[in-house]
Design an enzyme around this catalytic site. Structure first.
Site, PDB file in Angstrom:
ATOM      1  N   PRO A  80       0.829  -1.210   0.000  1.00  0.00           N
ATOM      2  CA  PRO A  80       0.000   0.000   0.000  1.00  0.00           C
ATOM      3  C   PRO A  80       0.864   1.262   0.000  1.00  0.00           C
ATOM      4  O   PRO A  80       1.804   1.381   0.798  1.00  0.00           O
ATOM      5  CB  PRO A  80      -0.808  -0.118   1.303  1.00  0.00           C
ATOM      6  N   GLY A  82       1.938   5.202   0.548  1.00  0.00           N
ATOM      7  CA  GLY A  82       1.684   6.203   1.576  1.00  0.00           C
ATOM      8  C   GLY A  82       1.277   5.612   2.907  1.00  0.00           C
ATOM      9  O   GLY A  82       0.590   6.276   3.697  1.00  0.00           O
ATOM     10  N   LEU A  85       4.876   1.507   4.889  1.00  0.00           N
ATOM     11  CA  LEU A  85       5.366   0.141   4.714  1.00  0.00           C
ATOM     12  C   LEU A  85       6.449   0.036   3.642  1.00  0.00           C
ATOM     13  O   LEU A  85       6.737  -1.045   3.144  1.00  0.00           O
ATOM     14  CB  LEU A  85       4.197  -0.792   4.366  1.00  0.00           C
ATOM     15  N   SER A  87       6.709   1.412   0.495  1.00  0.00           N
ATOM     16  CA  SER A  87       6.323   1.177  -0.903  1.00  0.00           C
ATOM     17  C   SER A  87       7.303   1.822  -1.876  1.00  0.00           C
ATOM     18  O   SER A  87       7.688   1.210  -2.875  1.00  0.00           O
ATOM     19  CB  SER A  87       4.900   1.692  -1.155  1.00  0.00           C
ATOM     20  N   ALA A  89      10.426   2.548  -1.363  1.00  0.00           N
ATOM     21  CA  ALA A  89      11.712   1.851  -1.291  1.00  0.00           C
ATOM     22  C   ALA A  89      11.663   0.549  -2.067  1.00  0.00           C
ATOM     23  O   ALA A  89      12.611   0.196  -2.776  1.00  0.00           O
ATOM     24  CB  ALA A  89      12.080   1.582   0.167  1.00  0.00           C
ATOM     25  N   ALA A  90      10.550  -0.188  -1.946  1.00  0.00           N
ATOM     26  CA  ALA A  90      10.399  -1.435  -2.692  1.00  0.00           C
ATOM     27  C   ALA A  90      10.373  -1.163  -4.189  1.00  0.00           C
ATOM     28  O   ALA A  90      10.974  -1.901  -4.985  1.00  0.00           O
ATOM     29  CB  ALA A  90       9.129  -2.151  -2.255  1.00  0.00           C
ATOM     30  N   ASP A 131      14.814   1.857   4.762  1.00  0.00           N
ATOM     31  CA  ASP A 131      13.778   1.212   3.955  1.00  0.00           C
ATOM     32  C   ASP A 131      14.367   0.470   2.760  1.00  0.00           C
ATOM     33  O   ASP A 131      14.003  -0.679   2.482  1.00  0.00           O
ATOM     34  CB  ASP A 131      12.766   2.248   3.469  1.00  0.00           C
TER      35      ASP A 131
END
Length: 334
Positions: A80, A82, A85, A87, A89-90, A131
């Site tokens: 998800p 913002g 978690l 996102s 960086a992934a 991250d």
């Protein structure tokens, strides 16, 4: 075709303080960003034309670093956005890995982690390599926590701050993440804490205390002391609230999770996004979070980091089987 995927993450302890070189702990989770990439004549994202103006700033930085080579990519988002978690960086890790493989550059974890962090920093103007290191390495990563030589990953410096990143074995733990549904950009919240810290000795000392709490939290993890770890997480949440990065929705989900958890706190930059609870009653905790208005995820930790694969295009005639049963008429006509 190149396929690259990288996991999201959550912060066990240490967010915001890690920006100033303080310790932090993060775990990769079983939510991933996957990118499928092919060379192209124009840049396209999910079948639609894209330009530097419409690309995410992270992808734009990585593309420019490699000569804006035109590619066609499809993105499967399972983290998800913002939400705190990881996102972006992934996405940065997966995109960097795919582009580097396309350009025949090293795709070792350290090279990708450094490039993905530079993309994150360019997009946000401030931040730590937490991250991106978690997304690239997977499992559990620690920043500026005492480590063994075998666990050391890489050292990164930026704007007078430095981080020793190491991995640690992730023991069996159960976490439930609660999403408020509120999207909060990381950059403004990091800047808010920076300003408060620079102007207030009180805020400066809170950041220092969060760093010490994180070291204590690492001892709990290595000692399998979930009761104490949960207490430290809950206290960490209170300190982050004092820094002004929590919100009523996050506080509500944390409070709802407490009766069935060892402890709970916001995770990530705050202002919305997600909280996380350490629990041995995940179904009950998830139900409590849902009843309080959040979206719960029971997450798996200890997952692998960046994965990059290449699928070669088959020749047009490959895969066609010759008929092994030829008639005499066929044979005589050859």
């Amino acid at each position: 075709m190149i396929s690259a995927s990288a996991p999201g993450k959550f912060v066990v302890m240490g967010e915001h303080a890690v920006v100033y070189g303080k310790p932090a702990l993060a775990l990769a989770i079983d939510m991933r960003f996957t990118i499928r990439m092919n060379p192209g004549k124009t840049f396209r994202v999910n079948g639609k034309p894209a330009t530097n103006a419409t690309m995410s700033p992270h992808m734009k930085w990585i593309s420019e670093a490699h000569g804006n080579r035109p590619v066609s990519i499809f993105i499967d988002e399972r983290v998800p956005t913002g939400s705190g978690l990881g996102s972006s960086a992934a996405l940065s890790a997966a995109y960097s890995g795919a582009v580097r493989r396309l350009c025949n550059l090293p795709v070792d974890h350290e090279s990708v982690a450094r490039e993905a962090y530079e993309a994150e920093f360019a997009a946000q103007g401030r931040g730590s390599p937490m991250d991106t290191s978690a997304s690239v390495n997977g499992g559990g990563i620690a920043l500026n926590v005492p480590y063994s030589k075998e666990d050391f990953l890489w050292h990164i410096e930026k704007n007078g701050n430095s981080w020793d990143i190491s991995r640690f074995d992730v023991p069996e733990m159960t976490f439930v993440i609660g999403n408020t549904g509120i999207k909060a950009p990381t950059g403004p919240l990091v800047e808010k804490v920076r300003k408060y810290r620079d102007e207030s000795e009180f805020a400066y000392n809170i950041v220092e205390e969060i760093g010490q709490l994180t070291l204590d939290g690492m001892k709990c993890i290595t000692g399998n002391d979930w009761v104490e770890l949960g207490a430290l997480m809950s206290y960490n949440h209170k300190l982050l609230g004092i820094l002004g990065v929590s919100c009523p929705e996050l506080d509500s989900l944390v409070e709802a999770a407490m009766p069935t958890s060892y402890g709970a706190k916001l995770t990530g930059s705050g202002g919305g996004g997600c909280m996380v609870a350490l629990t041995d009653k995940p179904k009950e905790t998830a139900a409590a979070i849902r009843a309080a208005g959040g979206t719960p995820y029971i997450v798996k930790t200890g997952v692998p980091g960046l994965e990059v694969k290449v699928r070669e295009k088959k020749p047009a005639n490959q895969g066609k089987k010759k008929n092994p049963r030829k008639s005499k008429r066929d044979e005589s006509s050859e």
